[in-house]
Design a protein around this motif. Structure first.
Motif, short mmCIF file in Angstrom:
data_model
loop_
_atom_site.label_atom_id
_atom_site.label_comp_id
_atom_site.label_asym_id
_atom_site.label_seq_id
_atom_site.Cartn_x
_atom_site.Cartn_y
_atom_site.Cartn_z
N TYR A 200 63.64 39.23 51.89
CA TYR A 200 62.74 39.68 52.95
C TYR A 200 61.56 38.72 53.04
CZ TYR A 200 59.19 42.62 55.28
OH TYR A 200 58.23 43.10 56.12
N LEU A 201 61.31 38.19 54.23
CA LEU A 201 60.20 37.27 54.48
C LEU A 201 59.22 37.93 55.44
CD1 LEU A 201 62.26 33.98 55.10
CD2 LEU A 201 61.26 34.78 52.94
N THR A 202 57.97 37.93 55.06
CA THR A 202 56.94 38.50 55.93
C THR A 202 55.61 37.84 55.62
OG1 THR A 202 56.04 40.57 56.82
CG2 THR A 202 56.25 40.41 54.42
N GLU A 203 54.58 38.22 56.37
CA GLU A 203 53.24 37.71 56.10
C GLU A 203 52.27 38.87 56.14
OE1 GLU A 203 51.78 38.60 59.97
OE2 GLU A 203 53.77 38.10 59.26
N LEU A 204 51.16 38.72 55.45
CA LEU A 204 50.10 39.71 55.54
C LEU A 204 48.76 39.03 55.32
CD1 LEU A 204 49.10 40.41 52.41
CD2 LEU A 204 51.19 41.76 52.41
N TYR A 205 47.73 39.73 55.74
CA TYR A 205 46.36 39.24 55.55
C TYR A 205 45.68 40.14 54.53
CZ TYR A 205 47.25 36.43 59.67
OH TYR A 205 47.79 35.52 60.55
N PRO A 206 45.51 39.67 53.30
CA PRO A 206 44.86 40.50 52.28
C PRO A 206 43.39 40.71 52.59
CG PRO A 206 46.04 38.61 51.32
CD PRO A 206 45.93 38.37 52.78
N ASP A 207 42.81 41.68 51.91
CA ASP A 207 41.40 41.99 52.07
C ASP A 207 40.60 41.12 51.10
OD1 ASP A 207 39.08 43.15 52.88
OD2 ASP A 207 39.45 45.09 51.94
N LEU A 208 40.46 39.83 51.46
CA LEU A 208 39.85 38.83 50.59
C LEU A 208 38.33 38.84 50.73
CD1 LEU A 208 42.37 35.92 51.28
CD2 LEU A 208 42.37 37.49 49.34
N ARG A 209 37.69 39.79 50.07
CA ARG A 209 36.25 39.96 50.25
C ARG A 209 35.44 38.81 49.66
NH1 ARG A 209 35.70 46.54 49.39
NH2 ARG A 209 37.46 47.05 50.76
N LEU A 234 43.51 45.55 56.65
CA LEU A 234 43.85 44.50 55.69
C LEU A 234 44.36 45.17 54.41
CD1 LEU A 234 40.80 42.11 56.16
CD2 LEU A 234 43.04 42.04 57.31
N HIS A 235 45.53 44.72 53.93
CA HIS A 235 46.17 45.36 52.79
C HIS A 235 46.01 44.54 51.51
CE1 HIS A 235 47.71 47.94 55.81
NE2 HIS A 235 48.69 47.17 56.21
N TYR A 236 45.79 45.22 50.43
CA TYR A 236 45.72 44.63 49.09
C TYR A 236 44.51 43.69 48.96
CZ TYR A 236 50.58 46.23 49.26
OH TYR A 236 51.72 46.98 49.42
N ARG A 237 44.11 43.47 47.73
CA ARG A 237 42.94 42.64 47.45
C ARG A 237 43.30 41.27 46.90
NH1 ARG A 237 38.01 44.75 46.44
NH2 ARG A 237 37.50 42.54 46.32
N ASP A 240 48.07 40.00 42.55
CA ASP A 240 48.67 41.02 41.69
C ASP A 240 48.91 42.33 42.44
OD1 ASP A 240 48.68 39.24 39.59
OD2 ASP A 240 46.83 40.00 38.69
N GLU A 241 47.98 42.71 43.30
CA GLU A 241 48.16 43.94 44.08
C GLU A 241 49.32 43.80 45.06
OE1 GLU A 241 44.77 45.54 46.01
OE2 GLU A 241 43.57 45.73 44.19
N ILE A 242 49.50 42.62 45.64
CA ILE A 242 50.61 42.39 46.56
C ILE A 242 51.93 42.54 45.82
CG2 ILE A 242 51.77 40.69 48.01
CD1 ILE A 242 48.98 39.52 48.62
N VAL A 243 52.06 41.86 44.68
CA VAL A 243 53.29 41.93 43.90
C VAL A 243 53.59 43.37 43.48
CG1 VAL A 243 54.39 41.23 41.73
CG2 VAL A 243 53.14 39.55 43.09
N ALA A 244 52.57 44.07 43.00
CA ALA A 244 52.76 45.45 42.56
C ALA A 244 53.20 46.34 43.72
CB ALA A 244 51.47 45.98 41.93
N GLY A 245 52.62 46.12 44.90
CA GLY A 245 52.97 46.92 46.06
C GLY A 245 54.42 46.75 46.46
N PHE A 246 54.88 45.53 46.51
CA PHE A 246 56.27 45.28 46.91
C PHE A 246 57.25 45.79 45.85
CE2 PHE A 246 54.39 42.72 50.17
CZ PHE A 246 55.35 42.65 51.16
N ARG A 247 56.90 45.63 44.59
CA ARG A 247 57.77 46.16 43.53
C ARG A 247 57.83 47.67 43.58
NH1 ARG A 247 56.15 42.10 38.49
NH2 ARG A 247 57.49 40.37 39.17
N ARG A 248 56.72 48.29 43.90
CA ARG A 248 56.69 49.74 44.03
C ARG A 248 57.64 50.21 45.13
NH1 ARG A 248 51.45 49.91 43.94
NH2 ARG A 248 51.14 49.94 46.20
N CYS A 249 57.85 49.37 46.13
CA CYS A 249 58.73 49.71 47.24
C CYS A 249 60.20 49.38 46.97
CB CYS A 249 58.27 49.00 48.51
SG CYS A 249 56.66 49.55 49.10
N GLY A 250 60.51 48.77 45.83
CA GLY A 250 61.90 48.53 45.48
C GLY A 250 62.34 47.09 45.45
N PHE A 251 61.41 46.15 45.60
CA PHE A 251 61.76 44.73 45.53
C PHE A 251 61.57 44.24 44.09
CE2 PHE A 251 60.72 45.41 49.98
CZ PHE A 251 61.76 44.76 50.62
#
Length: 284
Positions: A200-209, A234-237, A240-251
């Protein structure tokens, strides 16, 4: 198109016209992908995008190109090195990717999908140019549907389950609250688990404060929300949060890429600022 609810996908389509014109401007698409509305919006926003680029170093078109070309590079690798012969691009909008890759790889089956109105428009466009055939098709899908003929399961029903597959979404994720998009990712991971290899290939814009242009980014995000009559969370900070989120979804395997760090290989000018967009390569 008015937003029907917080869980509606209908408000995404207007931005597809803008990006369709951007791809054409940068010689990634034929003129058939340009709409009058896309040209109008690009002209309307030009003073704002120019000001953001000149004043803050935020180049909206560069961000769009970074994500688009990085996904192209990963798809090329999957086809040439991974033997992928079937691709599904969800929320295809006016993306020229299906056209370009089908012309380049005659062995490829490419299935594009979007909400019914946009899918019908894309199908008419491709058919009118003589680009649709048995291996390049367009279907209707609603990523939020859990029942009916527009659900993910119906979209994947005709694919060859003994062959690897790549699924792409571009310009989709940040239009939805995190809980909704993670629900989609979970259903997608479940579908992809039926294939011997799936990416699965996608893009996102993290919440890079911590980004030096975070305030300007938030202003731009609010503008996108107003133009599309929706929201743009904006999703994730961080990584590590990105990786954890996708793994939580089954990847099982998740790679987070910053296209700005690979600008030269993608044929783009180096960025003066840290990257804002991330491209995700997730495998089940």
């Amino acid at each position: 198109m008015p937003e029907r609810s917080r869980s509606s996908s209908a408000h995404i389509s207007p931005s597809a016209h803008y990006t369709g014109y951007v791809w054409y401007r940068h010689q990634l698409a034929e003129s058939a992908f340009v709409t009058a509305f896309g040209r109008f919006v690009h002209k309307l926003l030009w003073p704002l995008t120019w000001g953001a680029r000149a004043g803050f170093g935020l180049d909206i078109e560069a961000l769009l190109l970074q994500r688009h070309l990085q996904i192209d590079a990963l798809l090329t690798e999957a086809i040439e090195q991974g033997g992928v012969r079937q691709v599904v691009e969800i929320a295809c909008g006016l993306s020229p990717r299906g056209r370009r890759f089908c012309a380049r790889y005659p062995q490829l089956r490419y299935l594009e999908a979007d909400l019914p109105a946009m899918a019908a428009r894309k199908r008419l466009l491709l058919h009118g140019e003589g680009w649709l055939d048995g291996r390049h098709q367009v279907r209707a899908v609603d990523i939020l549907a859990e029942r009916g003929n527009q659900r993910l399961g119906a979209l994947f029903a005709d694919l060859e389950r003994s062959e690897p597959v790549v699924v792409i979404t571009e310009g989709l994720v940040n239009y939805f609250p995190l809980t909704l998009i993670e629900g989609f990712w979970s259903r997608l991971a479940n579908e992809l688990g039926e294939f011997p290899a799936a990416t699965y290939l996608t893009e996102l814009y993290p919440d890079l404060r911590e980004h030096p242009r975070y305030r300007q980014l938030r202003w731009g995000v609010d503008l996108i929300g107003r133009l599309t009559r929706g929201s743009y969370p904006l999703h994730y900070r961080n990584h590590d949060e990105i990786v954890a989120g996708f793994r939580r979804c089954g990847f099982a395997q998740v790679q987070v890429l910053d296209p700005s760090a690979d600008a030269s290989r993608l044929g783009l000018a180096p960025s003066r600022l840290p990257g804002l967009v991330r491209v995700i390569q997730a495998r089940t």
